[in-house]
Design an enzyme around this catalytic site. Sequence first.
Site, PDB file in Angstrom:
ATOM      1  N   GLY A  46       0.823  -1.200   0.000  1.00  0.00           N
ATOM      2  CA  GLY A  46       0.000   0.000   0.000  1.00  0.00           C
ATOM      3  C   GLY A  46       0.858   1.250   0.000  1.00  0.00           C
ATOM      4  O   GLY A  46       2.020   1.218   0.426  1.00  0.00           O
ATOM      5  N   GLN A  51       2.958   9.919   1.507  1.00  0.00           N
ATOM      6  CA  GLN A  51       4.245   9.227   1.381  1.00  0.00           C
ATOM      7  C   GLN A  51       5.017   9.657   0.137  1.00  0.00           C
ATOM      8  O   GLN A  51       6.214   9.369   0.024  1.00  0.00           O
ATOM      9  CB  GLN A  51       4.048   7.706   1.352  1.00  0.00           C
ATOM     10  CG  GLN A  51       3.541   7.148   2.676  1.00  0.00           C
ATOM     11  CD  GLN A  51       3.424   5.641   2.617  1.00  0.00           C
ATOM     12  OE1 GLN A  51       2.417   5.122   2.178  1.00  0.00           O
ATOM     13  NE2 GLN A  51       4.453   4.942   3.032  1.00  0.00           N
ATOM     14  N   CYS A  90       6.318  -0.446   6.749  1.00  0.00           N
ATOM     15  CA  CYS A  90       5.880   0.729   5.987  1.00  0.00           C
ATOM     16  C   CYS A  90       7.011   1.155   5.064  1.00  0.00           C
ATOM     17  O   CYS A  90       8.170   1.164   5.481  1.00  0.00           O
ATOM     18  CB  CYS A  90       5.544   1.860   6.972  1.00  0.00           C
ATOM     19  SG  CYS A  90       5.038   3.391   6.183  1.00  0.00           S
ATOM     20  N   LEU A  91       6.655   1.515   3.832  1.00  0.00           N
ATOM     21  CA  LEU A  91       7.694   1.942   2.884  1.00  0.00           C
ATOM     22  C   LEU A  91       8.397   3.216   3.358  1.00  0.00           C
ATOM     23  O   LEU A  91       9.513   3.497   2.923  1.00  0.00           O
ATOM     24  CB  LEU A  91       7.081   2.167   1.493  1.00  0.00           C
ATOM     25  CG  LEU A  91       6.554   0.901   0.784  1.00  0.00           C
ATOM     26  CD1 LEU A  91       5.818   1.276  -0.486  1.00  0.00           C
ATOM     27  CD2 LEU A  91       7.698  -0.066   0.487  1.00  0.00           C
ATOM     28  N   HIS A 132      -3.865   0.733   7.803  1.00  0.00           N
ATOM     29  CA  HIS A 132      -2.544   1.371   7.775  1.00  0.00           C
ATOM     30  C   HIS A 132      -2.525   2.576   6.825  1.00  0.00           C
ATOM     31  O   HIS A 132      -2.083   3.667   7.191  1.00  0.00           O
ATOM     32  CB  HIS A 132      -1.505   0.313   7.344  1.00  0.00           C
ATOM     33  CG  HIS A 132      -0.106   0.807   7.213  1.00  0.00           C
ATOM     34  ND1 HIS A 132       0.923   0.331   7.994  1.00  0.00           N
ATOM     35  CD2 HIS A 132       0.452   1.737   6.395  1.00  0.00           C
ATOM     36  CE1 HIS A 132       2.043   0.960   7.656  1.00  0.00           C
ATOM     37  NE2 HIS A 132       1.785   1.808   6.693  1.00  0.00           N
ATOM     38  N   GLU A 133      -3.044   2.376   5.608  1.00  0.00           N
ATOM     39  CA  GLU A 133      -2.993   3.462   4.615  1.00  0.00           C
ATOM     40  C   GLU A 133      -3.927   4.611   4.991  1.00  0.00           C
ATOM     41  O   GLU A 133      -3.582   5.779   4.819  1.00  0.00           O
ATOM     42  CB  GLU A 133      -3.343   2.932   3.219  1.00  0.00           C
ATOM     43  CG  GLU A 133      -2.392   1.875   2.673  1.00  0.00           C
ATOM     44  CD  GLU A 133      -0.927   2.245   2.796  1.00  0.00           C
ATOM     45  OE1 GLU A 133      -0.577   3.424   2.652  1.00  0.00           O
ATOM     46  OE2 GLU A 133      -0.125   1.324   3.056  1.00  0.00           O
ATOM     47  N   HIS A 136      -2.396   6.964   7.411  1.00  0.00           N
ATOM     48  CA  HIS A 136      -1.440   7.909   6.816  1.00  0.00           C
ATOM     49  C   HIS A 136      -2.126   9.237   6.471  1.00  0.00           C
ATOM     50  O   HIS A 136      -1.515  10.302   6.548  1.00  0.00           O
ATOM     51  CB  HIS A 136      -0.854   7.333   5.519  1.00  0.00           C
ATOM     52  CG  HIS A 136       0.372   6.491   5.702  1.00  0.00           C
ATOM     53  ND1 HIS A 136       1.538   6.983   6.250  1.00  0.00           N
ATOM     54  CD2 HIS A 136       0.633   5.204   5.389  1.00  0.00           C
ATOM     55  CE1 HIS A 136       2.453   6.020   6.259  1.00  0.00           C
ATOM     56  NE2 HIS A 136       1.938   4.928   5.755  1.00  0.00           N
TER      57      HIS A 136
HETATM   58 ZN    ZN Z   1       2.879   3.144   5.577  1.00  0.00          ZN
END
Ligand code: ZN
Length: 164
Positions: A46, A51, A90-91, A132-133, A136
Site C-alpha cells: 500500500g 508518502q 511501511c515503505l 494502515h494506509e 497515513h
Molecule cells: Zn505506511
Amino acid sequence: MALRKIVEMGEDCLTKVCRPVTDFNQRLHTLLDDMTETLAEANGAGLAAPQVGILRRLCIVMDMESEEYIELVNPEIIAQSGEQTGMEGCLSVPGKWGLVTRPSYVRVRAQDRDGQWFEVEGEGLTARCFCHELEHLDGRLYTDHIDRFLTEEEVEELMNQEDD
Ligand code: ZN
C-alpha cells in the site's frame, strides 16, 4: 507515468492531516498512475499520497486475494470487526517491523478516480493494509501503535510462521 520519491519517517508531510480530493482531473489520474507504479516498483502492499509528499486524501491498497491495486480517493472506514495482531511495516520506515493489532475485517467507502462512490471490504492482510494506509491520511504511522521495533530474529521467526 513516473516513479515518485517515497519520503521517510521524520519528514513533516507524514504527520499532517490531509485535505479531501475535490478535483477529479487529469492531474489526479497522473498522481494515481505514478503512485501505482511507485508501489509496484517498491514491491509494497500500500501507498498513501503523503508518502510521496502530497497532502491529499488518497491511497493505493493491494487486494491480497486478487493481487490487484485498489485506488481509494477520500476513503473512510464504515464498518469493522474482529481483531488480529501481526507484523506490519511501511515503505516510509524501511527495514523495520512492528507488531500491530488491527480489526480482522473492515469495510471502506471511497471514491474512484472519476469521483464515483463505491464500497470495498477486506479481511486479514487486506484489512490491515486499509487501516494502515487510511491512518497515513490523518498523519499517523503504524509506529504510533508499537512500543518497539521487532528484532531481526523476531522478524525471521514471524516470517517463517507466515510461510507455514
Ligand atoms: Zn505506511
